[in-house]
Design a protein around this motif. Sequence first.
Motif, PDB file in Angstrom:
ATOM      1  N   LEU A 297       0.908  -1.890  -0.253  1.00  0.00           N
ATOM      2  CA  LEU A 297       0.161  -0.236  -0.216  1.00  0.00           C
ATOM      3  C   LEU A 297       0.713   1.611  -0.160  1.00  0.00           C
ATOM      4  O   LEU A 297       0.375   1.872  -0.085  1.00  0.00           O
ATOM      5  CB  LEU A 297      -0.502   0.030   0.883  1.00  0.00           C
ATOM      6  CG  LEU A 297      -1.862  -1.387   1.274  1.00  0.00           C
ATOM      7  CD1 LEU A 297      -3.108  -1.140   3.021  1.00  0.00           C
ATOM      8  CD2 LEU A 297      -3.219  -0.969   0.104  1.00  0.00           C
ATOM      9  N   GLU A 298       2.383   1.074   0.488  1.00  0.00           N
ATOM     10  CA  GLU A 298       3.294   2.523   0.305  1.00  0.00           C
ATOM     11  C   GLU A 298       3.050   1.875  -1.256  1.00  0.00           C
ATOM     12  O   GLU A 298       3.181   4.030  -1.522  1.00  0.00           O
ATOM     13  CB  GLU A 298       3.942   1.829   0.843  1.00  0.00           C
ATOM     14  CG  GLU A 298       4.108   1.750   3.134  1.00  0.00           C
ATOM     15  CD  GLU A 298       5.112   1.941   3.691  1.00  0.00           C
ATOM     16  OE1 GLU A 298       5.913   2.283   4.408  1.00  0.00           O
ATOM     17  OE2 GLU A 298       6.325   1.084   2.940  1.00  0.00           O
ATOM     18  N   ALA A 299       3.144   1.734  -1.490  1.00  0.00           N
ATOM     19  CA  ALA A 299       3.537   1.386  -3.608  1.00  0.00           C
ATOM     20  C   ALA A 299       2.500   2.032  -4.086  1.00  0.00           C
ATOM     21  O   ALA A 299       2.985   2.619  -4.675  1.00  0.00           O
ATOM     22  CB  ALA A 299       3.905  -0.272  -3.840  1.00  0.00           C
ATOM     23  N   VAL A 300       0.798   1.240  -3.925  1.00  0.00           N
ATOM     24  CA  VAL A 300       0.000   2.542  -4.391  1.00  0.00           C
ATOM     25  C   VAL A 300      -0.478   3.652  -3.792  1.00  0.00           C
ATOM     26  O   VAL A 300      -0.457   4.687  -4.726  1.00  0.00           O
ATOM     27  CB  VAL A 300      -1.129   1.482  -3.312  1.00  0.00           C
ATOM     28  CG1 VAL A 300      -2.360   2.239  -4.276  1.00  0.00           C
ATOM     29  CG2 VAL A 300      -1.065   0.028  -3.528  1.00  0.00           C
ATOM     30  N   ALA A 301      -0.281   4.164  -2.932  1.00  0.00           N
ATOM     31  CA  ALA A 301      -0.052   5.725  -2.119  1.00  0.00           C
ATOM     32  C   ALA A 301       1.267   6.068  -3.230  1.00  0.00           C
ATOM     33  O   ALA A 301       0.824   7.469  -3.199  1.00  0.00           O
ATOM     34  CB  ALA A 301       0.634   5.666  -0.986  1.00  0.00           C
ATOM     35  N   CYS A 312       0.345 -12.779   1.261  1.00  0.00           N
ATOM     36  CA  CYS A 312       0.135 -11.108   1.439  1.00  0.00           C
ATOM     37  C   CYS A 312      -0.694 -10.405   1.929  1.00  0.00           C
ATOM     38  O   CYS A 312      -2.207 -10.273   1.271  1.00  0.00           O
ATOM     39  CB  CYS A 312       0.916  -9.765   0.737  1.00  0.00           C
ATOM     40  SG  CYS A 312       2.850 -10.438   0.269  1.00  0.00           S
ATOM     41  N   GLY A 313      -1.086  -9.958   3.502  1.00  0.00           N
ATOM     42  CA  GLY A 313      -2.534  -9.713   3.393  1.00  0.00           C
ATOM     43  C   GLY A 313      -3.191  -8.729   2.363  1.00  0.00           C
ATOM     44  O   GLY A 313      -4.393  -8.673   2.028  1.00  0.00           O
ATOM     45  N   TYR A 314      -2.324  -7.735   2.278  1.00  0.00           N
ATOM     46  CA  TYR A 314      -3.062  -6.889   1.401  1.00  0.00           C
ATOM     47  C   TYR A 314      -3.061  -6.728  -0.145  1.00  0.00           C
ATOM     48  O   TYR A 314      -2.814  -5.966  -0.605  1.00  0.00           O
ATOM     49  CB  TYR A 314      -1.980  -5.199   1.418  1.00  0.00           C
ATOM     50  CG  TYR A 314      -2.504  -4.412   3.230  1.00  0.00           C
ATOM     51  CD1 TYR A 314      -3.415  -5.027   3.967  1.00  0.00           C
ATOM     52  CD2 TYR A 314      -1.675  -3.436   3.879  1.00  0.00           C
ATOM     53  CE1 TYR A 314      -4.283  -4.867   5.018  1.00  0.00           C
ATOM     54  CE2 TYR A 314      -1.768  -3.510   4.900  1.00  0.00           C
ATOM     55  CZ  TYR A 314      -3.096  -3.527   5.608  1.00  0.00           C
ATOM     56  OH  TYR A 314      -3.595  -3.066   7.031  1.00  0.00           O
ATOM     57  N   ALA A 315      -2.281  -7.728  -0.234  1.00  0.00           N
ATOM     58  CA  ALA A 315      -2.313  -8.537  -1.741  1.00  0.00           C
ATOM     59  C   ALA A 315      -3.595  -7.899  -2.658  1.00  0.00           C
ATOM     60  O   ALA A 315      -3.729  -7.867  -4.060  1.00  0.00           O
ATOM     61  CB  ALA A 315      -2.046  -9.516  -2.521  1.00  0.00           C
ATOM     62  N   LYS A 316      -4.707  -8.046  -1.722  1.00  0.00           N
ATOM     63  CA  LYS A 316      -6.770  -8.126  -2.070  1.00  0.00           C
ATOM     64  C   LYS A 316      -6.710  -6.768  -2.773  1.00  0.00           C
ATOM     65  O   LYS A 316      -7.378  -6.579  -3.746  1.00  0.00           O
ATOM     66  CB  LYS A 316      -7.275  -8.338  -0.991  1.00  0.00           C
ATOM     67  CG  LYS A 316      -7.136  -7.250   0.769  1.00  0.00           C
ATOM     68  CD  LYS A 316      -7.892  -8.498   1.344  1.00  0.00           C
ATOM     69  CE  LYS A 316      -7.966  -7.313   2.508  1.00  0.00           C
ATOM     70  NZ  LYS A 316      -8.520  -7.978   3.630  1.00  0.00           N
ATOM     71  N   HIS A 317      -5.608  -5.474  -1.690  1.00  0.00           N
ATOM     72  CA  HIS A 317      -5.638  -4.132  -2.443  1.00  0.00           C
ATOM     73  C   HIS A 317      -4.793  -4.143  -3.864  1.00  0.00           C
ATOM     74  O   HIS A 317      -5.913  -3.016  -4.626  1.00  0.00           O
ATOM     75  CB  HIS A 317      -5.065  -2.922  -1.496  1.00  0.00           C
ATOM     76  CG  HIS A 317      -6.098  -3.404  -0.131  1.00  0.00           C
ATOM     77  ND1 HIS A 317      -6.541  -2.497   0.147  1.00  0.00           N
ATOM     78  CD2 HIS A 317      -5.632  -4.085   0.972  1.00  0.00           C
ATOM     79  CE1 HIS A 317      -7.790  -2.311   1.326  1.00  0.00           C
ATOM     80  NE2 HIS A 317      -7.010  -3.177   1.765  1.00  0.00           N
ATOM     81  N   ILE A 318      -4.358  -5.210  -4.268  1.00  0.00           N
ATOM     82  CA  ILE A 318      -3.378  -4.852  -5.220  1.00  0.00           C
ATOM     83  C   ILE A 318      -4.801  -5.269  -6.300  1.00  0.00           C
ATOM     84  O   ILE A 318      -4.923  -4.865  -7.498  1.00  0.00           O
ATOM     85  CB  ILE A 318      -2.583  -5.482  -5.604  1.00  0.00           C
ATOM     86  CG1 ILE A 318      -1.179  -4.968  -4.615  1.00  0.00           C
ATOM     87  CG2 ILE A 318      -1.514  -5.572  -7.323  1.00  0.00           C
ATOM     88  CD1 ILE A 318      -1.113  -3.519  -4.629  1.00  0.00           C
ATOM     89  N   GLY A 322      -5.856  -3.245  -9.429  1.00  0.00           N
ATOM     90  CA  GLY A 322      -6.278  -3.123 -10.988  1.00  0.00           C
ATOM     91  C   GLY A 322      -4.712  -2.920 -11.127  1.00  0.00           C
ATOM     92  O   GLY A 322      -4.291  -2.332 -12.700  1.00  0.00           O
ATOM     93  N   CYS A 323      -4.285  -2.682 -10.119  1.00  0.00           N
ATOM     94  CA  CYS A 323      -2.279  -2.256 -10.275  1.00  0.00           C
ATOM     95  C   CYS A 323      -0.618  -2.779 -10.432  1.00  0.00           C
ATOM     96  O   CYS A 323       0.065  -2.025 -10.019  1.00  0.00           O
ATOM     97  CB  CYS A 323      -2.144  -0.973  -9.253  1.00  0.00           C
ATOM     98  SG  CYS A 323      -1.954  -0.843  -7.771  1.00  0.00           S
ATOM     99  N   GLY A 324      -1.603  -3.924 -10.310  1.00  0.00           N
ATOM    100  CA  GLY A 324      -0.351  -5.316 -10.425  1.00  0.00           C
ATOM    101  C   GLY A 324      -0.780  -6.452 -10.622  1.00  0.00           C
ATOM    102  O   GLY A 324      -2.209  -6.913 -11.538  1.00  0.00           O
ATOM    103  N   ARG A 325      -0.015  -7.210 -10.656  1.00  0.00           N
ATOM    104  CA  ARG A 325      -0.098  -8.633 -10.891  1.00  0.00           C
ATOM    105  C   ARG A 325      -0.006  -8.954  -9.408  1.00  0.00           C
ATOM    106  O   ARG A 325       1.043  -9.317  -8.441  1.00  0.00           O
ATOM    107  CB  ARG A 325       0.907  -9.203 -11.583  1.00  0.00           C
ATOM    108  CG  ARG A 325       0.702  -8.456 -13.030  1.00  0.00           C
ATOM    109  CD  ARG A 325      -0.370  -9.152 -14.202  1.00  0.00           C
ATOM    110  NE  ARG A 325      -0.543  -7.831 -15.125  1.00  0.00           N
ATOM    111  CZ  ARG A 325       0.050  -8.111 -16.395  1.00  0.00           C
ATOM    112  NH1 ARG A 325       1.287  -9.464 -15.862  1.00  0.00           N
ATOM    113  NH2 ARG A 325      -0.184  -7.673 -17.286  1.00  0.00           N
TER     114      ARG A 325
END
Length: 394
Positions: A297-301, A312-318, A322-325
């Motif tokens: 999420l640091e990367a997303v921000a 990874c727990g936050y992989a669901k946000h990726i 729709g910002c990666g694989r």
Amino acid sequence: DWRGALTNPRMHLALALFRYFPFGGMQRDMLAIAQHAAERGHQVTIYCHTWQGARPDNIEVCVLNAAGRTNHSRARSFNRALQGQLASRQHEVVFGFDKMHGLDLYFAADPCFVTRTAHRAWPYRLTPRYRTFRDLEGGVFAEGGAKQILLLDGGAQHNYQATWGTEAARFSCLPPGVAEDRRKGPDAATLRAAGRAEFGIDDATTTLLLLAANFELKGLDRAIEAVAALPAKQRARTRLLAFGQDAPKRLRQMVDGLGLADQVTMLPGRSDVPKLLQAADLLIHPARRDTTATVLLEAVAAGLPVVCTDVCGYAKHITKAGCGRVIPAPFSQDQLNEELRDLLSSDLTGLQDAASAYSQQQDLHGMHRYVCDLLESMGCDDAPAPSTGETLKS
């Protein structure tokens, strides 16, 4: 020494963890919460057995003697020493970031120990290590343990309840807690230019970034193999920067053996993370295990595309952004190689835009504020209950 003690603090809070070092995700969250609480006028004491790095102003750091040659023996000694401190000092709330007895509130940064070690042969359950960590986990999750358990990922609740029978009402799921300075701002271009100049990276080179306190656990070897598998021309235009621990000898030998000395750079962790994020073109995080992976999420921000594993727990946000694989379990090195090759062959602008849009639509920064609200609701008679956060069902 602790400077700036309050004469009339609203509450005296105890925050406890085994070891503090500057570049661990849980450690950063602990310190951010402590600083938020201190800014609200509370007296904060941090208890640990090891402290690395600068000590904060206005927060007492109490390093307890925890004798022992192994992690489990030091954990057991620290737990005993902490109980003595808690008995002799008045704290309205005791907040733990590692598993231990005597907590009011627990920050669940680690998975269920009993579940994670269930595959081990039965003699392991007779070892002092197993018995110690099982006892400390029970001190949090069994009946009579911590009053509230704060999960970073709701998926962890099932294992704890199946093992300990923990009541569902004791669990709640925290919002993310990305530092505000990770957000892409008007200085992004300046940070990018400075970061790439520092590492000698030109505009034609695609830069992958890996940030991890533990290179082995977070899959640096997997990332190195994926770079090695790129077509020769693509590999020559790719650079992997890894920041975290001192690189293990095995990984340095791996880089040399694959002929990637010009492509892979491994360096100690740094505090100028915003510059590193902006200097990169893609975050790679093929972790073997990561309760949340806040770095995603640091990367997303920061507006940065991501390739990661679904453990990874936050992989669901990726996926949502729709910002990666996201590489599914069981992990396949071939799939990571293919996904990275495909990403580096495409225009990343659309993924960057998707990351930036998601960061503007979602609250990625509210964790530390929410936790301080919760601490106040537990320890201050006049404090309202926190207004965000998700209560989980069994």
